[in-house]
Structures are given as C-alpha cells and as structure tokens.
Write a protein that holds these residues in place. Structure first.
Motif, PDB file in Angstrom:
ATOM      1  N   ALA A 254       0.816  -1.214   0.000  1.00  0.00           N
ATOM      2  CA  ALA A 254       0.000   0.000   0.000  1.00  0.00           C
ATOM      3  C   ALA A 254       0.851   1.265   0.000  1.00  0.00           C
ATOM      4  O   ALA A 254       0.446   2.290  -0.551  1.00  0.00           O
ATOM      5  N   ASP A 255       2.051   1.182   0.602  1.00  0.00           N
ATOM      6  CA  ASP A 255       2.942   2.356   0.621  1.00  0.00           C
ATOM      7  C   ASP A 255       3.989   2.289  -0.491  1.00  0.00           C
ATOM      8  O   ASP A 255       4.878   3.138  -0.557  1.00  0.00           O
ATOM      9  N   PHE A 256       3.903   1.268  -1.353  1.00  0.00           N
ATOM     10  CA  PHE A 256       4.796   1.081  -2.501  1.00  0.00           C
ATOM     11  C   PHE A 256       6.255   0.870  -2.101  1.00  0.00           C
ATOM     12  O   PHE A 256       7.162   1.040  -2.911  1.00  0.00           O
ATOM     13  N   SER A 257       6.472   0.441  -0.862  1.00  0.00           N
ATOM     14  CA  SER A 257       7.828   0.266  -0.358  1.00  0.00           C
ATOM     15  C   SER A 257       8.556  -0.900  -1.007  1.00  0.00           C
ATOM     16  O   SER A 257       9.790  -0.977  -0.944  1.00  0.00           O
ATOM     17  N   ASN A 258       7.830  -1.822  -1.635  1.00  0.00           N
ATOM     18  CA  ASN A 258       8.477  -2.987  -2.245  1.00  0.00           C
ATOM     19  C   ASN A 258       8.704  -2.821  -3.740  1.00  0.00           C
ATOM     20  O   ASN A 258       9.147  -3.761  -4.405  1.00  0.00           O
ATOM     21  N   LEU A 259       8.404  -1.658  -4.306  1.00  0.00           N
ATOM     22  CA  LEU A 259       8.525  -1.489  -5.750  1.00  0.00           C
ATOM     23  C   LEU A 259       9.964  -1.673  -6.223  1.00  0.00           C
ATOM     24  O   LEU A 259      10.227  -2.392  -7.193  1.00  0.00           O
ATOM     25  N   SER A 260      10.918  -1.047  -5.557  1.00  0.00           N
ATOM     26  CA  SER A 260      12.327  -1.159  -5.975  1.00  0.00           C
ATOM     27  C   SER A 260      12.802  -2.601  -5.920  1.00  0.00           C
ATOM     28  O   SER A 260      13.463  -3.088  -6.853  1.00  0.00           O
ATOM     29  N   GLU A 261      12.439  -3.285  -4.843  1.00  0.00           N
ATOM     30  CA  GLU A 261      12.864  -4.676  -4.679  1.00  0.00           C
ATOM     31  C   GLU A 261      12.255  -5.571  -5.755  1.00  0.00           C
ATOM     32  O   GLU A 261      12.911  -6.456  -6.302  1.00  0.00           O
ATOM     33  N   ARG A 262      10.977  -5.327  -6.104  1.00  0.00           N
ATOM     34  CA  ARG A 262      10.304  -6.137  -7.103  1.00  0.00           C
ATOM     35  C   ARG A 262      10.921  -5.938  -8.492  1.00  0.00           C
ATOM     36  O   ARG A 262      11.133  -6.899  -9.226  1.00  0.00           O
ATOM     37  N   VAL A 263      11.210  -4.706  -8.836  1.00  0.00           N
ATOM     38  CA  VAL A 263      11.825  -4.436 -10.136  1.00  0.00           C
ATOM     39  C   VAL A 263      13.212  -5.069 -10.206  1.00  0.00           C
ATOM     40  O   VAL A 263      13.570  -5.711 -11.200  1.00  0.00           O
ATOM     41  N   ALA A 264      13.987  -4.921  -9.138  1.00  0.00           N
ATOM     42  CA  ALA A 264      15.322  -5.515  -9.113  1.00  0.00           C
ATOM     43  C   ALA A 264      15.252  -7.033  -9.247  1.00  0.00           C
ATOM     44  O   ALA A 264      16.063  -7.655  -9.950  1.00  0.00           O
ATOM     45  N   TYR A 265      14.254  -7.634  -8.603  1.00  0.00           N
ATOM     46  CA  TYR A 265      14.108  -9.085  -8.661  1.00  0.00           C
ATOM     47  C   TYR A 265      13.835  -9.546 -10.088  1.00  0.00           C
ATOM     48  O   TYR A 265      14.469 -10.494 -10.586  1.00  0.00           O
ATOM     49  N   PHE A 266      12.898  -8.893 -10.762  1.00  0.00           N
ATOM     50  CA  PHE A 266      12.539  -9.337 -12.107  1.00  0.00           C
ATOM     51  C   PHE A 266      13.587  -8.961 -13.146  1.00  0.00           C
ATOM     52  O   PHE A 266      13.665  -9.601 -14.202  1.00  0.00           O
ATOM     53  N   GLU A 267      14.415  -7.977 -12.840  1.00  0.00           N
ATOM     54  CA  GLU A 267      15.543  -7.702 -13.724  1.00  0.00           C
ATOM     55  C   GLU A 267      16.550  -8.857 -13.658  1.00  0.00           C
ATOM     56  O   GLU A 267      17.198  -9.180 -14.659  1.00  0.00           O
ATOM     57  N   ARG A 268      16.636  -9.492 -12.490  1.00  0.00           N
ATOM     58  CA  ARG A 268      17.528 -10.648 -12.331  1.00  0.00           C
ATOM     59  C   ARG A 268      16.872 -11.933 -12.814  1.00  0.00           C
ATOM     60  O   ARG A 268      17.574 -12.896 -13.148  1.00  0.00           O
ATOM     61  N   HIS A 269      15.538 -11.959 -12.841  1.00  0.00           N
ATOM     62  CA  HIS A 269      14.807 -13.175 -13.219  1.00  0.00           C
ATOM     63  C   HIS A 269      13.773 -12.854 -14.304  1.00  0.00           C
ATOM     64  O   HIS A 269      12.562 -12.941 -14.075  1.00  0.00           O
TER      65      HIS A 269
END
Length: 323
Positions: A254-269
C-alpha cells in the motif's frame, strides 16, 4: 490523444448503435428465443461467468426508481448503447434498475452496473459490459519484454490519494517515469502525456485504481510489459477479483515500499516476469471470444428478468443457467 484508427472506431461504434436504434425494435425481439438457444454454449466458463456477474439467487421486485427497457437513460451515451445492445431483445416494458457511471457502493436493490466494490455481499451489483469502448481497448504489443526499457512508467489523473502517495514514494527513484499528464496536475507531479504505445516501451507499467477500477489494467495485461499494482478493490466485466497476485500481476504494498525490490528481482529473473506476462495475456484472451461475450451478456439480463418475476423462464434456458 486519439489516433486516427481510434477515432474511426469510435465513429463506427456510434454509427452502428444509432442504426440499431432506428431499426424497428420488434425485429430484435423476434430473435430472442433463437438468441437464447444459441447462447447455451457448451463451454462451462459461460455458465460460470454469467453467474459471477449476476450473483442473484432469490426473487426480487424492481424498485420504484426502475426504468423500462424502452426508456433507458441516454446519458452517458456509451453506457446506454452497451446495455441497449442486449436489452433490445426483451419486451420494452420490462423494468430494470440501473446505475450508470463509477459505482463505489453496492446498490441497495439489484441493479445493472459497470463495476462493483469487491466485498462478500455484492450480489445486488449485477455487472454488464458497459463503457466497453473505453475499458476494453487492448491494443497488441509487438515489443518483447527483453527489448523494452528496464524502467517503470505510470501516467494518470490524480483523482485518488493512492495515486499521489505513489508519486511521492517514487519521485526520487531514477528508474521511474511517473506523473500526471493532466493540465490541473501540480507542477511537482506533472509529466508529458504518453500514448499506450509509448507506455508499452517500458518493461514495467503500474496500474492504480482511480475513482473505481484502473482503466489501464486491461491493456497492460494484454501487453508484453509486467503489470505492477496493489490488489484491486473494485471489479468490472474483467473480473478483477479473480486475478491472482504473482500469477497475473506483481502485487505492490500500500505504501509502494516494495517497488524497488520487485523491479530488481525481475531484472535478475526475466523468465519469471515473462511467465506472469504470459498468464496475464491468457487471461485477456478470455474476453476475445465475441460469441461467448454476447451469450453471457444476454443471459445475465435474462436471469435478472426471471428473478424479478417479469419473465416466465424457459425450462431449458433456466436449467442451463442454474446447472
């Protein structure tokens, strides 16, 4: 900004529906029995979907505010035309409660709506495929995920605190191109307009609900970009509540705090990103079978009129609906 093709399609949409209105309506009503027979498609998803959109089980009486099929409100025009496309097969004296526009509460009486809030007690909101020219515009995307910009994009009206919260959360992230293209947007949030095709150049597209559903969700899921969004709280004919997190889209906090982590994850996968994109594309194809779409629309209305006591059910049709 509308393209020539989109403008031409809108002109055709209005011309076709205007023509349907000027033709003697008795010609459509004579076809009802045959249309209902053809609507009993062997695909089990037809029965499932019609009963998902129309969850009513018990008999009811239309309210004092119900309108006759022959006198449906003409504004907004696209809502009128999309409902009349199927309502015209029924007796024009039949009564129906309708709520056009963005619906943020479940109606007090069984009513035809475009959308409904996602909650346990929502059966009074009977969904039809309304305003479909806008909401079901899902252009093709020829660019592969790997060939897109490794960045996040979002554009939209700041008509919901969620959207402003999102822009505040990502303003300092260098891989995010997010803002509002609306003339009334504060300078701090202002960004140039992007077409759907320009959005599709990015690997990650954020979908955020506005007054009700997010209009861009459908074309994002039909693209080769990865959809990132908080879990939906409203649904339309697209049945947003049936979308699965990490299957059809990537869930955001809800606070979008995981956006950076999610993008980084899918860039690796990237293969996992493409798996979700593939599932999203397959979900969108659910709505590509026009024969099924028309059958379901007609049966949703038929069920409404039967349960409201205005039509004596045909045994075969009713057996098909109830299973």
């Amino acid at each position: 900004m509308a393209t020539i093709a989109r403008t031409t399609a809108k002109v055709f949409y209005y011309a076709r529906n205007f023509a349907r209105d000027v033709v003697p309506q008795e010609l459509f009503r004579r076809q009802l029995a045959n249309r209902l027979k053809k609507a009993r498609l062997p695909d089990s998803s037809v029965r499932h979907r019609l009963n998902y959109y129309n969850k009513l089980h018990d008999a009811f009486v239309p309210s004092a505010n119900a309108v006759r099929i022959g006198k449906l409100p003409f504004d907004p025009t696209m809502y009128y035309y999309d409902l009349k496309e199927f309502a015209r097969y029924f007796d024009p004296a039949l009564l129906v409660d309708v709520e056009f526009g963005d619906i943020v509460e479940v109606p007090k009486v069984p009513s035809i709506v475009k959308d409904r809030p996602i909650r346990a007690q929502d059966s009074n909101a009977v969904i039809m495929k309304l305003d479909k020219f806008r909401h079901f515009h899902m252009p093709a995307d020829a660019t592969a995920f790997a060939d897109k910009r490794p960045s996040v994009v979002w554009r939209g009206d700041l008509n919901n605190p969620i959207r402003t919260r999102f822009l505040d959360a990502v303003r300092d992230l260098p891989f995010c191109d997010a803002g509002s293209h609306k003339p009334n947007a504060p300078v701090a949030y202002s960004k140039p307009y992007l077409s759907i095709g320009q959005h599709q150049r990015y690997r990650y597209i954020v979908s955020l609900e506005g007054i009700d559903v997010a209009t861009n969700l459908k074309w994002i899921m039909n693209s080769n970009s990865l959809c990132l969004m908080p879990p939906p709280t409203y649904e339309t004919w697209f049945a947003e509540n049936q979308l699965e997190a990490n299957v059809h889209y990537v869930p955001l906090e809800a606070d979008f705090s995981n956006l950076s982590e999610r993008v980084a994850y899918f860039e690796r996968h990237p293969a996992q990103a493409e798996r979700i994109i593939s599932a999203a594309n397959a979900y969108c194809r659910t709505f590509a079978n026009e024969q099924a779409e028309q059958a379901i629309s007609l049966l949703v209305l038929y069920k409404y009129f039967v349960l409201s006591g205005q039509i004596e059910p045909d045994p075969e049709v009713w057996r098909y609906i109830t299973g």
